[in-house]
Design a protein around this motif. Structure first.
Motif, mmCIF file in Angstrom:
data_model
loop_
_atom_site.group_PDB
_atom_site.id
_atom_site.type_symbol
_atom_site.label_atom_id
_atom_site.label_comp_id
_atom_site.label_asym_id
_atom_site.label_seq_id
_atom_site.Cartn_x
_atom_site.Cartn_y
_atom_site.Cartn_z
ATOM 1 N N ALA A 1 0.834 -1.207 0.000
ATOM 2 C CA ALA A 1 0.000 0.000 0.000
ATOM 3 C C ALA A 1 0.869 1.256 0.000
ATOM 4 C CB ALA A 1 -0.937 -0.005 1.204
ATOM 5 N N MET A 2 1.977 1.228 0.744
ATOM 6 C CA MET A 2 2.858 2.387 0.780
ATOM 7 C C MET A 2 3.555 2.592 -0.561
ATOM 8 S SD MET A 2 2.516 4.101 3.485
ATOM 9 C CE MET A 2 3.773 5.250 2.935
ATOM 10 N N VAL A 3 3.960 1.496 -1.206
ATOM 11 C CA VAL A 3 4.569 1.615 -2.533
ATOM 12 C C VAL A 3 3.559 2.206 -3.513
ATOM 13 C CG1 VAL A 3 5.448 0.315 -4.512
ATOM 14 C CG2 VAL A 3 6.291 -0.186 -2.203
ATOM 15 N N TRP A 4 2.306 1.742 -3.429
ATOM 16 C CA TRP A 4 1.238 2.293 -4.285
ATOM 17 C C TRP A 4 1.096 3.791 -4.051
ATOM 18 C CZ3 TRP A 4 -3.259 4.956 -3.436
ATOM 19 C CH2 TRP A 4 -4.185 5.021 -4.499
ATOM 20 N N LEU A 5 1.123 4.198 -2.792
ATOM 21 C CA LEU A 5 0.980 5.614 -2.457
ATOM 22 C C LEU A 5 2.150 6.423 -3.025
ATOM 23 C CD1 LEU A 5 -0.449 7.908 -1.008
ATOM 24 C CD2 LEU A 5 0.733 7.234 1.102
ATOM 25 N N VAL A 6 3.362 5.912 -2.873
ATOM 26 C CA VAL A 6 4.531 6.611 -3.404
ATOM 27 C C VAL A 6 4.416 6.767 -4.914
ATOM 28 C CG1 VAL A 6 7.020 6.443 -3.797
ATOM 29 C CG2 VAL A 6 6.094 5.940 -1.537
ATOM 30 N N GLU A 7 3.981 5.705 -5.595
ATOM 31 C CA GLU A 7 3.829 5.773 -7.049
ATOM 32 C C GLU A 7 2.777 6.800 -7.461
ATOM 33 O OE1 GLU A 7 3.093 1.681 -7.934
ATOM 34 O OE2 GLU A 7 5.205 1.294 -8.439
#
Length: 210
Positions: free
Chosen positions: A191-197
């Motif tokens: 979820a955090m990687v998705w947010l960063v992207e």
């Protein structure tokens, strides 16, 4: 016949004053960290730290002003360790986007060190105050996030990088707290990687105001 003199220090050579000083400081920080995690700041006394470190209260107060100063130094060392883990996971040859994603994952891994989330995200703000706790983070892990966002978005950013870094840092901290509380680390990390992207995708788009 004489043999060449070996100038390397013997394994049994006495330590210098500086080495003894650093060893004492290290022992005090290690002992304090263990007690702060086990008992909490309020229930930990400086005599306990001295005993656990195998030294005297006089030695403790030679290195630290008081218990609060000792706690601050423990937090600074923890935050520096997080920064070092992030830097180790993001070599200079990476693209800014890859560095942010790998840095995000490294941060969450680093925060799984037992006791670290409690020290940095719970007890730190409670003992030192929110502004001091944020300052410690900004000087270490938070600095890597700000630099990463600036490199990834650059001049095309249509948002204040410092404000964006502050808000995204809060999301990372909440993610670390969720994992520490028992949430699935992989799902939170994804979820955090998705947010960063999404931040990278939207950060350079000019927004329209009515």
């Amino acid at each position: 016949m004489k043999t060449p003199k070996d100038d390397r220090p013997s394994a049994h050579a006495p330590r210098s004053n500086r080495e003894r000083t650093e060893a004492t400081r290290h022992a005090l920080l290690e002992a304090a960290r263990g007690l702060f995690v086990e008992k909490g700041y309020g229930d930990t006394s400086t005599p306990e730290v001295s005993v656990a470190a195998g030294t005297t209260r006089g030695a403790l107060y030679h290195h630290f002003i008081d218990k609060r100063d000792l706690f601050r130094q423990v937090l600074q060392r923890e935050s520096q360790a997080v920064r070092e883990d992030i830097l180790a996971a993001t070599p200079p040859d990476l693209s800014p986007r890859a560095a942010l994603i790998l840095g995000a994952q490294a941060y969450l891994r680093a925060m799984t060190m037992p006791g670290r989330t409690r020290l940095l995200l719970i007890d730190g703000p409670a003992v030192l105050g929110l502004s001091d706790a944020i300052a410690i983070d900004d000087a270490h892990a938070g600095d890597t996030l700000h630099e990463g966002l600036a490199a990834a978005l650059g001049e095309r950013a249509d948002v204040d990088i410092a404000s964006l870094a502050t808000l995204l840092s809060a999301a990372f901290d909440r993610a670390a707290l969720e994992i520490d509380a028992g949430a699935d680390a992989q799902r939170v990390g994804e979820a955090m990687v998705w947010l960063v992207e999404r931040v990278l995708a939207e950060g350079g788009k000019r927004t329209k105001t009515k």
